[in-house]
Design a protein around this motif. Structure first.
Motif, PDB file in Angstrom:
ATOM      1  N   GLY A  20      45.311  46.228  51.816  1.00 56.79           N
ATOM      2  CA  GLY A  20      45.427  45.048  52.671  1.00 56.79           C
ATOM      3  C   GLY A  20      46.055  45.372  54.014  1.00 56.79           C
ATOM      4  O   GLY A  20      45.685  44.804  55.040  1.00 56.79           O
ATOM      5  N   GLU A  78      36.281  34.596  38.788  1.00 57.26           N
ATOM      6  CA  GLU A  78      35.919  34.672  40.200  1.00 57.26           C
ATOM      7  C   GLU A  78      36.224  36.048  40.788  1.00 57.26           C
ATOM      8  O   GLU A  78      35.480  36.536  41.652  1.00 57.26           O
ATOM      9  CB  GLU A  78      36.681  33.591  40.966  1.00 57.26           C
ATOM     10  N   GLY A  79      37.312  36.664  40.310  1.00 56.21           N
ATOM     11  CA  GLY A  79      37.703  37.974  40.833  1.00 56.21           C
ATOM     12  C   GLY A  79      36.616  39.010  40.684  1.00 56.21           C
ATOM     13  O   GLY A  79      36.395  39.856  41.550  1.00 56.21           O
ATOM     14  N   GLU A  80      35.919  38.954  39.555  1.00 57.42           N
ATOM     15  CA  GLU A  80      34.857  39.919  39.303  1.00 57.42           C
ATOM     16  C   GLU A  80      33.541  39.501  39.943  1.00 57.42           C
ATOM     17  O   GLU A  80      32.787  40.335  40.435  1.00 57.42           O
ATOM     18  CB  GLU A  80      34.604  39.990  37.783  1.00 57.42           C
ATOM     19  N   ASP A  92      34.916  42.709  49.616  1.00 62.78           N
ATOM     20  CA  ASP A  92      35.875  42.293  48.573  1.00 62.78           C
ATOM     21  C   ASP A  92      35.878  43.253  47.388  1.00 62.78           C
ATOM     22  O   ASP A  92      36.929  43.682  46.920  1.00 62.78           O
ATOM     23  CB  ASP A  92      35.527  40.891  48.062  1.00 62.78           C
ATOM     24  N   SER A 104      32.715  36.732  42.252  1.00 66.51           N
ATOM     25  CA  SER A 104      32.462  36.172  43.588  1.00 66.51           C
ATOM     26  C   SER A 104      32.004  37.241  44.589  1.00 66.51           C
ATOM     27  O   SER A 104      31.168  36.937  45.447  1.00 66.51           O
ATOM     28  CB  SER A 104      33.660  35.375  44.096  1.00 66.51           C
ATOM     29  N   PRO A 123      35.035  42.289  57.053  1.00 58.29           N
ATOM     30  CA  PRO A 123      35.760  42.628  55.812  1.00 58.29           C
ATOM     31  C   PRO A 123      35.553  41.639  54.666  1.00 58.29           C
ATOM     32  O   PRO A 123      35.817  41.968  53.517  1.00 58.29           O
ATOM     33  CB  PRO A 123      37.226  42.669  56.248  1.00 58.29           C
ATOM     34  N   LYS A 124      35.078  40.430  54.964  1.00 60.44           N
ATOM     35  CA  LYS A 124      34.873  39.486  53.850  1.00 60.44           C
ATOM     36  C   LYS A 124      33.722  39.919  52.950  1.00 60.44           C
ATOM     37  O   LYS A 124      33.565  39.417  51.852  1.00 60.44           O
ATOM     38  CB  LYS A 124      34.647  38.070  54.379  1.00 60.44           C
ATOM     39  N   LYS A 150      26.957  29.210  56.047  1.00 61.82           N
ATOM     40  CA  LYS A 150      27.487  28.338  57.102  1.00 61.82           C
ATOM     41  C   LYS A 150      28.215  29.143  58.178  1.00 61.82           C
ATOM     42  O   LYS A 150      28.155  28.813  59.354  1.00 61.82           O
ATOM     43  CB  LYS A 150      28.440  27.299  56.507  1.00 61.82           C
ATOM     44  N   ILE A 196      33.243  44.653  38.381  1.00 58.47           N
ATOM     45  CA  ILE A 196      33.579  44.843  39.795  1.00 58.47           C
ATOM     46  C   ILE A 196      32.998  46.163  40.322  1.00 58.47           C
ATOM     47  O   ILE A 196      32.690  46.296  41.504  1.00 58.47           O
ATOM     48  CB  ILE A 196      35.123  44.776  39.981  1.00 58.47           C
ATOM     49  N   ARG A 228      37.227  46.720  48.148  1.00 59.70           N
ATOM     50  CA  ARG A 228      38.691  46.690  48.239  1.00 59.70           C
ATOM     51  C   ARG A 228      39.321  46.647  46.849  1.00 59.70           C
ATOM     52  O   ARG A 228      40.342  47.283  46.595  1.00 59.70           O
ATOM     53  CB  ARG A 228      39.146  45.452  49.022  1.00 59.70           C
ATOM     54  N   ARG A 229      38.694  45.912  45.942  1.00 56.26           N
ATOM     55  CA  ARG A 229      39.298  45.754  44.608  1.00 56.26           C
ATOM     56  C   ARG A 229      39.097  46.966  43.719  1.00 56.26           C
ATOM     57  O   ARG A 229      39.562  46.995  42.577  1.00 56.26           O
ATOM     58  CB  ARG A 229      38.743  44.483  43.943  1.00 56.26           C
ATOM     59  N   ILE A 280      46.618  47.022  46.231  1.00 58.59           N
ATOM     60  CA  ILE A 280      46.140  45.833  46.972  1.00 58.59           C
ATOM     61  C   ILE A 280      46.897  45.736  48.295  1.00 58.59           C
ATOM     62  O   ILE A 280      46.303  45.508  49.356  1.00 58.59           O
ATOM     63  CB  ILE A 280      46.351  44.542  46.143  1.00 58.59           C
TER      64      ILE A 280
END
Lengths: 321, 316
Positions: free
Chosen positions: A59, A100-102, A285, A104, A281-282, A143, A260, A288-289, A55
């Protein structure tokens, strides 16, 4: 990698220092003896480093691992891809911060894909904390990056209803029996995109992000199965329940993203098509994981192999006695 | 004091000092949350939305006296509390301790309260009270409740009565009254689920398992699809044989049961693999939270990178 190690030497020092007592024990008591009596807390520490270091590396460097989309991820992508602009879709987010980790990254990718296709998004939740997950996904994607999409015209959050599978059973034939307002308290008749929507059979696709009960299984049982010609369902689920959902493919479930890994594959498909040359990059996720996944899985495989070798060595020793 | 306790206290003190030092006295900083004021057409601030440190820095550089972007103390405290509870839960991996128990009790209490409040406002008010007394609910709690959905429906008195009867369980006398609604709930749920499983699983899965073993497409014989169907059908039959205990598992039955057992083992292995993947993902997001949101050691989605770039460009 060399630059990373040179610049982040302190991390290497911390790791080595934390594992020094274990190494010392290996040296003083022998490898086999130490492994036979290894305290489980050393395994926890190894796992922590196996997850933390990738990570940190990803990162700092921004690198991700290459991902090849599987047939299931492609089927999920294609189901959304073949919809036309303005088609209504229902997004049921049935998860909470615990998973949420998996989930979102899947939710984010689904919303981005739907926003790119300019689909009418109807959000709902069967879990009490899930409305916040809906808000997170809409804030992060709609948004921030699609200000042209207007609440009430292009997307609406119908909020949470308790009743588990009974909610599905009711809204399949009469949405307004349970939903009188959206999550903000606005009457359905005052929401432009709710005009003419009586039940969820009118949706061109249902996208379910599911963490357990009630979730994908209930959507299959009470949504798709009674109306196989009218309701199509794709799902993104936690790894724990993914294997229980495979039997529904492809008859009752058009696409499935498992854990994931499924999220990373779908994310890649969405980003390759809609991310542009420099994707935000958002939207990466899940990709990256996958780094910590690789290293942690290697550690688990190694531990299973070592434990089995020790088991067979001990068995042979016993047989000799 | 025991040696172990002394070591842990020293580690915690060093950690706390490093955190405070990094947060308060270094240019990098850590663990701060910012908000962006959203104004209405009349210029009044309507609400505060989350903002990144990069946006805050940009606004400060453009106008040092701006008030649109601000440091949010409540959100910052929330972030530190979240970090503390994350570490408190992780601490159980070492040993049960008071920090873990505080975090656990907090989670249980907050969850119970949250469920109760959400159940009241999202279900009882709009779906029960709103159906029986729509005008009252509209004036008291839901001004947006209007239209055909807000029409009075007196059938909802029945679930209201059942709900009151269920709560009778708490009364010292007449607890048996609660059994009637409970029987209704159990009967309804059992019926609903039985139909769901029969229709969605049992029948649908039998239908899905009846597939041609020799697949001929428009052009020719499809060997891969045929092999796939053969494996599916054999796996289903052998797994069923494994659970068939009326005959002794010897001979052909024994061999089929053994294949069925292997199929089950492979399924369990796949489930275990997926579970491991899920658990690692959960651990990863907590560590990501600690490194990114709290400690600001990494910045994968560039929430602060722009700010750092600004600082370097402006020499501060």
């Amino acid at each position: 990698m060399r630059d990373f190690i040179t610049q982040q030497w302190w991390l290497l020092v911390v790791i080595v220092a934390s594992l020094a007592p274990l190494v010392a024990r290996f040296v003083s008591k022998g490898v086999l003896s130490t492994l036979r009596t290894l305290d489980r807390r050393w395994i926890f520490l190894l796992m922590a480093w196996a997850v933390l270091v990738p990570i940190y590396y990803i990162g700092v460097t921004g690198q991700t691992f290459p991902e090849v989309p599987s047939a299931l991820a492609r089927a999920t992508f294609d189901e959304i891809e073949k919809l036309r602009e303005g088609d209504p879709i229902l997004l049921s987010f049935d998860y909470d911060p615990g998973t949420e980790g998996e989930l979102s990254p899947m939710a984010t990718a689904f919303v981005k894909h739907a926003a790119e296709k300019n689909l009418k998004m109807y959000f709902m939740a069967l879990w009490p904390i899930a409305p916040q997950m809906i808000d997170n996904a809409t804030d992060k994607v709609i948004k921030a990056d699609y200000p042209n999409l207007v609440y009430g015209w292009d997307y609406v959050n119908l909020g949470y209803k308790s009743g588990y599978e009974a909610v599905i059973k009711v809204i399949v034939t009469n949405l307004r029996e349970l939903y009188t307002t959206d999550s903000r308290g606005t009457a359905l008749q005052d929401i432009p995109m709710m005009q003419g929507i009586e039940n969820i059979q009118q949706m061109k696709l249902i996208i379910e992000v599911s963490s357990g009960y009630p979730g994908t299984k209930e959507w299959v049982q009470y949504g798709v199965t009674p109306f196989p010609d009218r309701i199509r369902l794709v799902a993104g689920t936690t790894g724990v329940q993914a294997t229980t959902l495979y039997p529904y493919i492809p008859g009752q479930l058009a696409g499935l993203l498992g854990a994931i890994k499924g999220a990373a594959e779908y994310e890649k498909l969405v980003i390759d098509k809609y991310g542009g040359p420099h994707p935000d990059p958002k939207y990466l996720d899940a990709l990256r994981r996958m780094g910590p996944q690789l290293v942690a899985h290697l550690l688990i495989i190694l531990l299973i192999a070592v434990a089995n070798i020790l088991f067979f060595l001990d068995k042979r020793q016993e047989a000799r006695r | 004091m025991k040696r172990e306790s002394l070591v842990w206290m020293a580690i915690m003190l060093i950690g706390a000092t490093a955190l405070v030092g990094r947060a308060a006295f270094t240019s990098k900083g850590m663990g701060r949350q910012y908000v962006h004021a959203v104004s209405g057409p009349d210029g009044q601030i309507r609400q505060y939305e989350p903002a990144t440190q990069a946006e805050y820095q940009r606004a400060v550089v453009a106008n040092p006296n701006q008030t649109e972007y601000q440091l949010s103390m409540p959100r910052t405290i929330g972030l530190w509390v979240a970090a503390f509870f994350t570490l408190a839960i992780f601490s159980f991996l070492y040993r049960d301790n008071p920090f873990y128990r505080i975090a656990e009790a907090m989670l249980v209490g907050v969850s119970a309260a949250y469920w109760m409040v959400v159940g009241f406002w999202d279900v009882l008010v709009p779906n029960l009270l709103g159906k029986i007394w729509p005008a009252l609910v509209q004036s008291w709690a839901m001004p947006g409740l209007s239209g055909p959905e807000a029409a009075r429906n007196l059938w909802y008195i029945a679930p209201l009565l059942l709900g009151i009867m269920l709560l009778w369980r708490l009364s010292p006398k007449g607890a048996w009254i609660a059994r009637w609604p409970l029987a209704f709930v159990i009967g309804t749920t059992a019926g609903l689920r039985m139909i769901g499983f029969l229709h969605g699983d049992f029948l649908a899965q039998i239908r899905s398992s009846i597939v041609p073993l020799v697949v001929i497409t428009t052009s020719a014989f499809d060997p891969w699809q045929s092999l796939r169907n053969l494996i599916v059908v054999s796996a289903v039959l052998c797994s069923l044989v494994y659970f068939f205990f009326s005959f002794e598992h010897t001979g052909v039955v024994g061999k089929a049961a053994r294949v069925g057992m292997w199929v089950l083992m492979i399924t369990f292995g796949a489930s275990f693999g997926y579970t491991v993947m899920g658990r690692i993902a959960l651990l990863a997001i907590r560590i990501e939270f600690l490194l990114d949101d709290w400690l600001w050691l990494i910045d994968p989605i560039h929430r602060r990178a722009v700010a750092i770039g600004f600082r370097i460009a402006l020499g501060f």
